[in-house]
Design a protein around this motif. Sequence first.
Motif, PDB file in Angstrom:
ATOM      1  N   ILE A   1       0.842  -1.199   0.000  1.00  0.00           N
ATOM      2  CA  ILE A   1       0.000   0.000   0.000  1.00  0.00           C
ATOM      3  C   ILE A   1       0.875   1.246   0.000  1.00  0.00           C
ATOM      4  N   TRP A   2       1.897   1.255   0.827  1.00  0.00           N
ATOM      5  CA  TRP A   2       2.811   2.400   0.859  1.00  0.00           C
ATOM      6  C   TRP A   2       3.512   2.580  -0.477  1.00  0.00           C
ATOM      7  N   ARG A   3       3.906   1.460  -1.092  1.00  0.00           N
ATOM      8  CA  ARG A   3       4.591   1.553  -2.386  1.00  0.00           C
ATOM      9  C   ARG A   3       3.670   2.116  -3.455  1.00  0.00           C
ATOM     10  N   ALA A   4       2.421   1.650  -3.477  1.00  0.00           N
ATOM     11  CA  ALA A   4       1.466   2.153  -4.466  1.00  0.00           C
ATOM     12  C   ALA A   4       1.208   3.647  -4.252  1.00  0.00           C
ATOM     13  N   THR A   5       1.064   4.050  -2.999  1.00  0.00           N
ATOM     14  CA  THR A   5       0.857   5.469  -2.686  1.00  0.00           C
ATOM     15  C   THR A   5       2.056   6.293  -3.132  1.00  0.00           C
ATOM     16  N   THR A   6       3.253   5.780  -2.874  1.00  0.00           N
ATOM     17  CA  THR A   6       4.474   6.489  -3.261  1.00  0.00           C
ATOM     18  C   THR A   6       4.539   6.668  -4.773  1.00  0.00           C
ATOM     19  N   ALA A   7       4.212   5.623  -5.513  1.00  0.00           N
ATOM     20  CA  ALA A   7       4.243   5.709  -6.979  1.00  0.00           C
ATOM     21  C   ALA A   7       3.202   6.698  -7.489  1.00  0.00           C
ATOM     22  N   ALA A   8       1.990   6.652  -6.907  1.00  0.00           N
ATOM     23  CA  ALA A   8       0.924   7.554  -7.360  1.00  0.00           C
ATOM     24  C   ALA A   8       1.267   9.016  -7.064  1.00  0.00           C
ATOM     25  N   LEU A   9       1.750   9.287  -5.862  1.00  0.00           N
ATOM     26  CA  LEU A   9       2.119  10.656  -5.524  1.00  0.00           C
ATOM     27  C   LEU A   9       3.267  11.142  -6.402  1.00  0.00           C
ATOM     28  N   ASN A  10       4.247  10.284  -6.641  1.00  0.00           N
ATOM     29  CA  ASN A  10       5.372  10.662  -7.493  1.00  0.00           C
ATOM     30  C   ASN A  10       4.881  11.037  -8.893  1.00  0.00           C
ATOM     31  N   ALA A  11       3.981  10.225  -9.435  1.00  0.00           N
ATOM     32  CA  ALA A  11       3.443  10.508 -10.769  1.00  0.00           C
ATOM     33  C   ALA A  11       2.655  11.818 -10.784  1.00  0.00           C
TER      34      ALA A  11
ATOM     35  N   GLN B   1      23.469  17.694  14.095  1.00  0.00           N
ATOM     36  CA  GLN B   1      22.994  17.103  12.843  1.00  0.00           C
ATOM     37  C   GLN B   1      21.479  17.216  12.755  1.00  0.00           C
ATOM     38  N   VAL B   2      20.981  17.324  11.536  1.00  0.00           N
ATOM     39  CA  VAL B   2      19.535  17.343  11.328  1.00  0.00           C
ATOM     40  C   VAL B   2      18.998  15.936  11.562  1.00  0.00           C
ATOM     41  N   GLN B   3      18.022  15.812  12.426  1.00  0.00           N
ATOM     42  CA  GLN B   3      17.488  14.501  12.798  1.00  0.00           C
ATOM     43  C   GLN B   3      16.684  13.896  11.653  1.00  0.00           C
ATOM     44  N   SER B   4      16.951  12.625  11.357  1.00  0.00           N
ATOM     45  CA  SER B   4      16.253  11.916  10.274  1.00  0.00           C
ATOM     46  C   SER B   4      15.149  11.041  10.836  1.00  0.00           C
ATOM     47  N   LEU B   5      14.213  10.689   9.979  1.00  0.00           N
ATOM     48  CA  LEU B   5      13.135   9.784  10.366  1.00  0.00           C
ATOM     49  C   LEU B   5      13.642   8.355  10.478  1.00  0.00           C
ATOM     50  N   GLU B   6      13.143   7.640  11.471  1.00  0.00           N
ATOM     51  CA  GLU B   6      13.461   6.219  11.578  1.00  0.00           C
ATOM     52  C   GLU B   6      12.596   5.402  10.625  1.00  0.00           C
ATOM     53  N   ARG B   7      11.460   5.945  10.234  1.00  0.00           N
ATOM     54  CA  ARG B   7      10.583   5.282   9.268  1.00  0.00           C
ATOM     55  C   ARG B   7      10.292   6.261   8.138  1.00  0.00           C
ATOM     56  N   ALA B   8       9.603   5.769   7.132  1.00  0.00           N
ATOM     57  CA  ALA B   8       9.333   6.599   5.958  1.00  0.00           C
ATOM     58  C   ALA B   8       8.401   7.753   6.306  1.00  0.00           C
ATOM     59  N   ALA B   9       8.411   8.770   5.447  1.00  0.00           N
ATOM     60  CA  ALA B   9       7.730  10.025   5.743  1.00  0.00           C
ATOM     61  C   ALA B   9       6.245   9.968   5.440  1.00  0.00           C
ATOM     62  N   THR B  10       5.478  10.705   6.226  1.00  0.00           N
ATOM     63  CA  THR B  10       4.075  10.977   5.952  1.00  0.00           C
ATOM     64  C   THR B  10       3.961  12.408   5.454  1.00  0.00           C
ATOM     65  N   VAL B  11       3.270  12.597   4.333  1.00  0.00           N
ATOM     66  CA  VAL B  11       3.081  13.927   3.767  1.00  0.00           C
ATOM     67  C   VAL B  11       1.583  14.173   3.679  1.00  0.00           C
ATOM     68  N   GLY B  12       1.118  15.198   4.401  1.00  0.00           N
ATOM     69  CA  GLY B  12      -0.327  15.370   4.482  1.00  0.00           C
ATOM     70  C   GLY B  12      -0.920  14.145   5.161  1.00  0.00           C
ATOM     71  N   SER B  13      -1.882  13.520   4.520  1.00  0.00           N
ATOM     72  CA  SER B  13      -2.493  12.306   5.072  1.00  0.00           C
ATOM     73  C   SER B  13      -1.940  11.036   4.437  1.00  0.00           C
ATOM     74  N   PHE B  14      -0.883  11.160   3.616  1.00  0.00           N
ATOM     75  CA  PHE B  14      -0.389  10.025   2.852  1.00  0.00           C
ATOM     76  C   PHE B  14       0.894   9.450   3.451  1.00  0.00           C
ATOM     77  N   GLN B  15       0.896   8.131   3.697  1.00  0.00           N
ATOM     78  CA  GLN B  15       2.102   7.440   4.140  1.00  0.00           C
ATOM     79  C   GLN B  15       2.891   6.987   2.921  1.00  0.00           C
ATOM     80  N   THR B  16       4.130   7.430   2.829  1.00  0.00           N
ATOM     81  CA  THR B  16       4.967   7.104   1.671  1.00  0.00           C
ATOM     82  C   THR B  16       6.105   6.178   2.077  1.00  0.00           C
TER      83      THR B  16
END
Length: 665
Positions: free
Chosen positions: A190-200, A288-303
Amino acid sequence: MDQPTLTQFSIGIDTGGTFTDAVLLERSTHRVVKKVKVRTTHHDLKLCIGEALAQIVPPDPERVAMVSLSTTLATNAIVEGKRRPVALMLLGYDPDLVRRFGFDKQFGALEHYFIGGLHGLDGVERQPLDEAALLLAAEQAQSRAEAFAVSAYSGPVDASHEQRAAELLASHSQLPVVQAHHLSSELNSIWRATTAALNASLLGNTQEFLSAVEKMMSEHGLHCPVMIVRGDGSLARAEFARQRPLEIVHSGPATSAVGARYLADVQRALVVDVGGTTTDLAIIENGQVQSLERAATVGSFQTCIRTIRARSFGLGGDSCITFDHWRRLQIGPERALPISYLCAQDTGVREDLLRTLRSQPNVLYSENLEYWLLRREPNRSLENSLGEQLIELLRQGPQRYADLRKQVGSIPPFVRRELLEREIIERAALTPTDLLHVSGEFTAWDVESALAWVNAAARIWNESPEEFVRRVRALLTQRIIAEIVQFLSHKSLSQEETAGVIHRDGHLDRWLITESILPSDPFLGCKVFLKMPLVGIGAPAQAFLQRVAQALGTELILPDHYEVANAVGAAVSGVAFRAQAEVLPRVEGVGLVGYFSRAANTQRCFTRYEDALAHARQTLAEFVESEARAAGAEAVTVEIIERPIWDGMARLEALAVGKPGVIQK
C-alpha cells in the motif's frame, strides 16, 4: 607570474509557495555575498526565477560553479490538494482486501485499476500479467489522467510485471509512467502504491519548475550543473529529480534545517520555518539534522520516502483567514494572495473593495470580500461548463466572489475545488501578512485596504481592529504550539470541535495547551516548556515566533540571513544516498532450507547464511554508490552498518556520500 585564482560562487535558490529566495555564496568560505527575496509567480515560474537571478548573478557568470535548488512546491501541492490527476495500475492486488480495509482511500490517485498478474514472495510467478486488461484500463483513464503509476504487489521481489506494464503503457500512450520499484523496495504494498501515485502526480509540477530554472539560467549566462535538495537534506542532479519528484518532498524543511544549523551554529534546537504557505518543523540534535526512523508521511499520505524528521502544516504568512457572523474564525490551510498586495497592484480592485466596505460595512461572511483572479489558462477541458463561464469572466480581470455569484448563480464546492487544485485561479483574501500591515510591522503594500477588511471583521466581535489582530495572532500562536507539541511528543491532540476557536471546555489535552498559553483558570495552572532553543527561519519568523518562544519558555534565535535560510541551506548541502537490505531465513513447512538476500530490488536465495549476507553487503554497496553518482556525487565513500536481528536474520543500512560535481557542462 601565476594568475590569481578567481573566487568561485554557488547560488542557492529556494522556491516556496509564496516567495522565491536566492543567495550568492563564496564557495570557499560559504560567506553570503548577496541575497534577494521575490514573490513566487505560480502562473509562470520563469518570471520569479528570472527576477531573482537578475539580481543575484555576478558580473562574470562563469565564476558560478553550481546552482542548488530547494522548493516546497511538491509538499505544498500535496498539502493543498493541488496534485495532477494520476491513474494507478495495481498489479496482483486483492480488490476485496483493499476495499475492506479502506486502503483505496490512501492511494492519492484520481482512479485506480486492479490488473491480474502476481509473483509470490519467493519470486515465482503465480499469475501472468493480464496485458489486455491493462491496456483497456489505460484507454479508459487516458483522457482524465496526466500520468500513470504502476505498482506490483510483489514488486520488490520481482519487478518484471511492473517493467512490462510500463513498456505497454509507454507504447500506447504519451503520458509518463512511474514504476514503484524505482522508488522503493519497501514490502508494504500500500505504501509503495501510494508512493508511486504521488510521485506521478508531481511530475508535471517538477518539470515546469526545473524547465523554468534552466531556461532562466541560460538567459543569464549560467551553464553550470543544477542540483536540487532532497527530503533528507542531500543534493541530487536535476535530472534525478525529474524522474523522482517525490524525493524532494520535505525539501523545504530539510534545507531550512540545514541552513539553520549552519547560520545559527547550534548543536541542539527546534527549527521553525514560517513560510508563506506552510510552517515546517525540524530538529537539530548533536549538530545534525534529525532523520526519520521510518518513511515520511506527507499530508495524510504514508509514503516510502526517507526524509528528515519534519512536520509541515498549512499555516503561513499568506494563509487565508476566514470568518462569519457566528464568530467562527479559521486560519488556513489554504493559501491566498494578501489583499494588501493585490490592491497595491490593481487600483481597480482597491477602489472596488473600499467602495464595497463603505456601502456595506457589516460583512457576515469573509468569502463575500474575496477576489478571484485567473492564474493560468487550463491545459485540458474542465469537468463542468460553469468553470468555463467563470474563466471567461476572469479573463476580464479580478472579480469579487460575491459579484461572480450574481452573474453565474451558485458556485458548487467541486467547481471551486477543481479551479483551485489545478491552479487555474487564485484567491485574494485577508491573510496574516495583511495583519502586519495593520500593526505597522510590515507595510510594503496597501495598508488602507488591509485596515478596511480588518475593520469589517472586528465589527463581528464588537472590538477594535487592534483587538481583532491580537485575537488572530493568539490563534496563530496556539496553532503553532499545538503542532510543536504533537511533533515532539509523537502524540495527537484531540480534534477541535469548532475550527479556529480557542477552547477552554471540552477535551483535557486542548485545555492544558490553552491554559499554558493563556493562563486564566482560578484554581489550576500548567506550563509546557521547550527544553531547547527555537531557531526561527523565514520572513515572518520575527513577527510570529516571539510569542511562541515566550509561551514555551525558551529562547528565540534569529540568525543572520534567517529570512533566506532555505536558500543558504540549498547552497551548503552535499550529496548522499541511503538504502537498506535484509537477510531472512527461507522456511518450507517446518524446515529451514536457506536464506533470502534482498537488496536493490532483487532477491536471491542461498544455502548458507554467510553467503546471503555477503551478497546483500556487496549488492547494497554497489547500489548506493551507483545511485549517489547518478545523483551527482564525486569521490563517493560508502559506509555499511550491519544489525543482527535474530539468528539467521540481519538488516543492513548503507550510506554513500560525496561532493557535488561542479564541472562545467
